[in-house]
Design a protein around this motif. Structure first.
Motif, PDB file in Angstrom:
ATOM      1  N   GLY A  18       0.080  -0.932  -1.601  1.00  0.00           N
ATOM      2  CA  GLY A  18      -0.453  -2.285  -1.549  1.00  0.00           C
ATOM      3  C   GLY A  18       0.515  -3.219  -2.279  1.00  0.00           C
ATOM      4  N   LYS A  22       4.208  -4.998   3.419  1.00  0.00           N
ATOM      5  CA  LYS A  22       4.159  -4.476   4.790  1.00  0.00           C
ATOM      6  C   LYS A  22       3.421  -5.421   5.730  1.00  0.00           C
ATOM      7  CE  LYS A  22       0.548  -1.044   3.572  1.00  0.00           C
ATOM      8  NZ  LYS A  22       0.184  -1.459   2.215  1.00  0.00           N
ATOM      9  N   ARG A  48      -9.958 -12.031  -1.049  1.00  0.00           N
ATOM     10  CA  ARG A  48      -9.233 -12.675  -2.167  1.00  0.00           C
ATOM     11  C   ARG A  48      -9.215 -14.186  -1.943  1.00  0.00           C
ATOM     12  NH1 ARG A  48      -5.016  -8.582  -1.055  1.00  0.00           N
ATOM     13  NH2 ARG A  48      -5.387  -6.893  -2.514  1.00  0.00           N
ATOM     14  N   GLU A  75      -9.848   6.620  11.202  1.00  0.00           N
ATOM     15  CA  GLU A  75      -9.634   7.137   9.847  1.00  0.00           C
ATOM     16  C   GLU A  75     -10.241   6.136   8.893  1.00  0.00           C
ATOM     17  OE1 GLU A  75      -7.594   5.685   7.252  1.00  0.00           O
ATOM     18  OE2 GLU A  75      -7.344   3.959   8.572  1.00  0.00           O
ATOM     19  N   VAL A  77     -10.685   5.563   4.291  1.00  0.00           N
ATOM     20  CA  VAL A  77     -10.435   6.091   2.947  1.00  0.00           C
ATOM     21  C   VAL A  77     -11.175   5.235   1.924  1.00  0.00           C
ATOM     22  CG1 VAL A  77      -8.100   6.970   3.413  1.00  0.00           C
ATOM     23  CG2 VAL A  77      -8.370   4.624   2.607  1.00  0.00           C
ATOM     24  N   TYR A  84     -11.863   1.367   3.220  1.00  0.00           N
ATOM     25  CA  TYR A  84     -11.020   0.737   4.241  1.00  0.00           C
ATOM     26  C   TYR A  84     -11.016   1.661   5.449  1.00  0.00           C
ATOM     27  CZ  TYR A  84      -8.871  -1.909   0.362  1.00  0.00           C
ATOM     28  OH  TYR A  84      -8.638  -2.701  -0.730  1.00  0.00           O
ATOM     29  N   GLU A 105      -2.759   2.523   4.149  1.00  0.00           N
ATOM     30  CA  GLU A 105      -2.153   3.303   3.075  1.00  0.00           C
ATOM     31  C   GLU A 105      -1.855   4.735   3.577  1.00  0.00           C
ATOM     32  OE1 GLU A 105      -5.039   5.395   3.298  1.00  0.00           O
ATOM     33  OE2 GLU A 105      -4.248   5.878   1.287  1.00  0.00           O
ATOM     34  N   ARG A 149      -2.722   0.095  -9.680  1.00  0.00           N
ATOM     35  CA  ARG A 149      -2.165   0.022  -8.328  1.00  0.00           C
ATOM     36  C   ARG A 149      -0.702   0.451  -8.311  1.00  0.00           C
ATOM     37  NH1 ARG A 149      -4.604  -3.777  -4.030  1.00  0.00           N
ATOM     38  NH2 ARG A 149      -6.790  -3.320  -4.315  1.00  0.00           N
TER      39      ARG A 149
HETATM   40  P1  5GP Z   1      -5.588  -4.475   0.024  1.00  0.00           P
HETATM   41  O1  5GP Z   1      -6.847  -4.391  -0.771  1.00  0.00           O
HETATM   42  O2  5GP Z   1      -4.394  -4.731  -0.832  1.00  0.00           O
HETATM   43  O3  5GP Z   1      -5.711  -5.418   1.200  1.00  0.00           O
HETATM   44  O4  5GP Z   1      -5.352  -3.052   0.683  1.00  0.00           O
HETATM   45  C1  5GP Z   1      -5.237  -1.909  -0.112  1.00  0.00           C
HETATM   46  C2  5GP Z   1      -4.517  -0.843   0.677  1.00  0.00           C
HETATM   47  O5  5GP Z   1      -5.342  -0.381   1.759  1.00  0.00           O
HETATM   48  C3  5GP Z   1      -3.242  -1.346   1.332  1.00  0.00           C
HETATM   49  O6  5GP Z   1      -2.246  -0.357   1.179  1.00  0.00           O
HETATM   50  C4  5GP Z   1      -3.637  -1.518   2.768  1.00  0.00           C
HETATM   51  O7  5GP Z   1      -2.540  -1.401   3.661  1.00  0.00           O
HETATM   52  C5  5GP Z   1      -4.569  -0.357   2.932  1.00  0.00           C
HETATM   53  N1  5GP Z   1      -5.440  -0.462   4.103  1.00  0.00           N
HETATM   54  C6  5GP Z   1      -5.853  -1.584   4.739  1.00  0.00           C
HETATM   55  N2  5GP Z   1      -6.628  -1.271   5.784  1.00  0.00           N
HETATM   56  C7  5GP Z   1      -6.687   0.079   5.831  1.00  0.00           C
HETATM   57  C8  5GP Z   1      -7.316   1.007   6.726  1.00  0.00           C
HETATM   58  O8  5GP Z   1      -7.983   0.671   7.693  1.00  0.00           O
HETATM   59  N3  5GP Z   1      -7.150   2.326   6.441  1.00  0.00           N
HETATM   60  C9  5GP Z   1      -6.415   2.763   5.388  1.00  0.00           C
HETATM   61  N4  5GP Z   1      -6.301   4.079   5.231  1.00  0.00           N
HETATM   62  N5  5GP Z   1      -5.815   1.917   4.539  1.00  0.00           N
HETATM   63  C10 5GP Z   1      -5.936   0.587   4.757  1.00  0.00           C
END
Ligand code: 5GP
Length: 196
Positions: A18, A22, A48, A75, A77, A84, A105, A149
């Motif tokens: 994160g 990307k 956010r 998928e 997690v 997510y 991720e 993180r």
């Molecule tokens: P953030 O909270 O920073 O938006 O996301 C946290 C992490 O979860 C980032 O690495 C993001 O790419 C990842 N992420 C976002 N959507 C998904 C998802 O659908 N599946 C998984 N496995 N990771 C995700």
């Protein structure tokens, strides 16, 4: 393009910690009209400040868990306290199919590679953990979460490097975008030659 006129969409998983950038790289590529469609993930994380409403489908835990029960995710997690998931099926088909990019991720990336034959994975890594921490602060991550993180990111990079087909170091954004564009071109060329 296959002989039946159906285009088998390429599935590209862009993974990495994160805050590594990307999402920014993939958005730049999509804006260029690179023939990419992004999968929209579901999350239980609160939006956010300033984050776009369609960055995710923001849901509560009960709705997310119901969707899990219904087999609605390719998928999913739990990542640092929030859920997510990539909705299923992630693939569109037909002549208009665009290549699909999942920005997720590393644990989720491993699941997609296992479940989707032919999926490719690009890992994006920061030049250093310190640079990553600065970027997280700059995008407004809660200071209490930055250390967690970053620690998680270092672990993820190790796992990701063993899984990924390609690695992009995001030191300079323009350069990283060009590199990823080149990698996508290569994947497309490989797919075209394997379909012959
Ligand atoms: P953030 O909270 O920073 O938006 O996301 C946290 C992490 O979860 C980032 O690495 C993001 O790419 C990842 N992420 C976002 N959507 C998904 C998802 O659908 N599946 C998984 N496995 N990771 C995700």
């Amino acid at each position: 393009m296959g002989n039946d006129g159906l285009h088998r969409a390429l599935i590209v998983v862009v993974s990495g910690p994160g805050g590594v950038g990307k999402d920014t790289i993939v958005s730049r590529l999509a804006q260029r009209g690179a023939g990419l469609r992004r999968s929209r993930s579901w999350t239980t994380r609160p939006r956010r400040p300033g984050e776009s409403d369609d960055a995710y489908r923001f849901v509560n835990r009960a709705d997310f868990e119901r969707h899990v029960q219904e087999g609605g995710f390719l998928e999913w997690v739990e990542y640092l306290g929030h859920l997510y998931g990539t909705p299923s099926p992630p693939v569109n088909s037909g002549p208009e199919a665009e290549d699909l990019v999942l920005v997720i991720e590393v644990e989720g990336a491993a699941t997609v590679l296992r479940k989707v034959p032919g999926a490719r994975m690009i890992l994006v890594v920061p030049p250093s953990p310190e640079v990553l921490a600065d970027r997280m602060r700059a995008r407004g991550d809660d200071e209490r979460h930055v250390a967690d993180r970053v620690a998680r990111a270092v672990e993820e990079e190790g796992v990701g490097r063993r899984l990924a087909h390609d690695v992009v170091v995001n030191e300079d954004l323009d350069r990283a975008v060009e590199e990823m564009a080149g990698i996508l071109e290569r994947y497309r060329a490989e797919r075209a030659s394997s379909a012959e």
